[in-house]
Design a protein around this motif. Structure first.
Motif, PDB file in Angstrom:
ATOM      1  N   LEU A  89       0.818  -1.212   0.000  1.00 15.40           N
ATOM      2  CA  LEU A  89       0.000   0.000   0.000  1.00 15.40           C
ATOM      3  C   LEU A  89       0.856   1.268   0.000  1.00 15.40           C
ATOM      4  O   LEU A  89       0.420   2.320  -0.457  1.00 15.40           O
ATOM      5  CB  LEU A  89      -0.914  -0.034   1.229  1.00 15.40           C
ATOM      6  N   LEU A  90       2.089   1.170   0.479  1.00  8.20           N
ATOM      7  CA  LEU A  90       2.937   2.352   0.619  1.00  8.20           C
ATOM      8  C   LEU A  90       3.199   3.105  -0.686  1.00  8.20           C
ATOM      9  O   LEU A  90       3.158   4.340  -0.688  1.00  8.20           O
ATOM     10  CB  LEU A  90       4.254   1.990   1.308  1.00  8.20           C
ATOM     11  N   PRO A  91       3.482   2.448  -1.817  1.00  7.05           N
ATOM     12  CA  PRO A  91       3.677   3.228  -3.045  1.00  7.05           C
ATOM     13  C   PRO A  91       2.448   4.058  -3.434  1.00  7.05           C
ATOM     14  O   PRO A  91       2.585   5.154  -3.978  1.00  7.05           O
ATOM     15  CB  PRO A  91       3.988   2.162  -4.105  1.00  7.05           C
ATOM     16  N   ILE A  92       1.267   3.568  -3.106  1.00  2.00           N
ATOM     17  CA  ILE A  92       0.047   4.336  -3.376  1.00  2.00           C
ATOM     18  C   ILE A  92       0.031   5.579  -2.490  1.00  2.00           C
ATOM     19  O   ILE A  92      -0.293   6.679  -2.948  1.00  2.00           O
ATOM     20  CB  ILE A  92      -1.199   3.462  -3.131  1.00  2.00           C
ATOM     21  N   LEU A  93       0.395   5.417  -1.227  1.00  2.00           N
ATOM     22  CA  LEU A  93       0.452   6.564  -0.326  1.00  2.00           C
ATOM     23  C   LEU A  93       1.552   7.537  -0.739  1.00  2.00           C
ATOM     24  O   LEU A  93       1.401   8.750  -0.587  1.00  2.00           O
ATOM     25  CB  LEU A  93       0.630   6.100   1.116  1.00  2.00           C
ATOM     26  N   MET A  94       2.662   7.011  -1.276  1.00  2.00           N
ATOM     27  CA  MET A  94       3.718   7.889  -1.785  1.00  2.00           C
ATOM     28  C   MET A  94       3.206   8.704  -2.968  1.00  2.00           C
ATOM     29  O   MET A  94       3.485   9.904  -3.072  1.00  2.00           O
ATOM     30  CB  MET A  94       4.934   7.070  -2.215  1.00  2.00           C
ATOM     31  N   ALA A  95       2.451   8.070  -3.863  1.00  2.00           N
ATOM     32  CA  ALA A  95       1.881   8.786  -5.011  1.00  2.00           C
ATOM     33  C   ALA A  95       0.882   9.832  -4.532  1.00  2.00           C
ATOM     34  O   ALA A  95       0.825  10.945  -5.079  1.00  2.00           O
ATOM     35  CB  ALA A  95       1.235   7.804  -5.992  1.00  2.00           C
ATOM     36  N   LEU A  96       0.100   9.524  -3.514  1.00  2.00           N
ATOM     37  CA  LEU A  96      -0.839  10.497  -2.957  1.00  2.00           C
ATOM     38  C   LEU A  96      -0.073  11.659  -2.326  1.00  2.00           C
ATOM     39  O   LEU A  96      -0.482  12.827  -2.451  1.00  2.00           O
ATOM     40  CB  LEU A  96      -1.748   9.817  -1.934  1.00  2.00           C
ATOM     41  N   THR A  97       1.038  11.368  -1.682  1.00  2.00           N
ATOM     42  CA  THR A  97       1.887  12.416  -1.125  1.00  2.00           C
ATOM     43  C   THR A  97       2.409  13.325  -2.237  1.00  2.00           C
ATOM     44  O   THR A  97       2.411  14.553  -2.103  1.00  2.00           O
ATOM     45  CB  THR A  97       3.065  11.797  -0.339  1.00  2.00           C
ATOM     46  N   ALA A  98       2.841  12.733  -3.359  1.00  2.00           N
ATOM     47  CA  ALA A  98       3.319  13.532  -4.494  1.00  2.00           C
ATOM     48  C   ALA A  98       2.202  14.411  -5.044  1.00  2.00           C
ATOM     49  O   ALA A  98       2.441  15.568  -5.421  1.00  2.00           O
ATOM     50  CB  ALA A  98       3.875  12.612  -5.587  1.00  2.00           C
ATOM     51  N   TRP A  99       0.980  13.884  -5.093  1.00  2.00           N
ATOM     52  CA  TRP A  99      -0.164  14.695  -5.530  1.00  2.00           C
ATOM     53  C   TRP A  99      -0.332  15.878  -4.573  1.00  2.00           C
ATOM     54  O   TRP A  99      -0.529  17.017  -5.002  1.00  2.00           O
ATOM     55  CB  TRP A  99      -1.438  13.842  -5.568  1.00  2.00           C
ATOM     56  N   GLY A 100      -0.237  15.608  -3.256  1.00  2.00           N
ATOM     57  CA  GLY A 100      -0.345  16.683  -2.271  1.00  2.00           C
ATOM     58  C   GLY A 100       0.760  17.717  -2.429  1.00  2.00           C
ATOM     59  O   GLY A 100       0.519  18.924  -2.287  1.00  2.00           O
ATOM     60  N   ASP A 101       1.975  17.257  -2.737  1.00  2.00           N
ATOM     61  CA  ASP A 101       3.085  18.190  -2.961  1.00  2.00           C
ATOM     62  C   ASP A 101       2.789  19.111  -4.142  1.00  2.00           C
ATOM     63  O   ASP A 101       3.185  20.273  -4.148  1.00  2.00           O
ATOM     64  CB  ASP A 101       4.387  17.433  -3.229  1.00  2.00           C
TER      65      ASP A 101
END
Length: 163
Positions: A89-101
């Motif tokens: 699940l972590l890569p999905i959360l990383m991608a969501l973090t990038a969207w937030g950035d």
């Protein structure tokens, strides 16, 4: 506190959200990934109540996202770790973090950056095609019914819209 259950939805996204629990769960998973693996560390970092954290951890253990192992006997204290499902699940959360950035960057800029250790470069996590590696976007992906597709809560309109 969770207001809605998606347990009856015939939809993989809804079932994923059911296991995730609520808004706290991704933050707990992030902290576990970053090495905060003890209950008190999570309480301190997140500012979450002890009762709510206990509930979230139990939900994520029941959902197979995390595991706990004792590190102290008297009183018993636990260390929490990501399971295989939690790590996936972590890569999905990383991608969501990038969207937030990109779209809702906190003052001062992104609070965390990611480095791909295989190549040594700083990276912006993306969601990519499993076949060709190209980043996915809505203009170049066509959803089609899968083998479990049916008209049911959470997917009632999919059959109509996709035909």
């Amino acid at each position: 506190m969770r207001n809605t259950s998606f347990a009856g939805f015939h939809c993989s996204l809804a079932q994923s959200l059911e296991v995730m629990g609520d808004w706290w769960s991704p933050l707990i998973l992030r902290d576990l990934y970053l090495g905060l693996d003890r209950f008190d560390q999570l309480v301190t970092d997140l500012g979450i109540s002890r009762n709510l954290l206990t509930n979230r951890l139990e939900t994520m253990m029941d959902g197979g996202l995390i595991a706990r192992t004792p590190y102290q006997d008297n009183p018993v204290r636990y260390r929490y770790t990501l399971s295989e499902a939690g790590r996936e699940l972590l890569p999905i959360l990383m991608a969501l973090t990038a969207w937030g950035d990109r779209w809702v960057t906190p003052d001062g800029g992104p609070p965390i950056q990611f480095t791909h250790t295989t190549c040594g470069h700083r990276t912006t996590p993306t969601v990519a095609c499993s076949e060709c590696g190209e980043p996915l976007d809505t203009e170049h992906v066509t959803p089609t019914p899968g083998p479990g597709g049916r008209t049911a809560p959470g997917t009632a309109l999919i059959a109509t819209v996709m035909h």
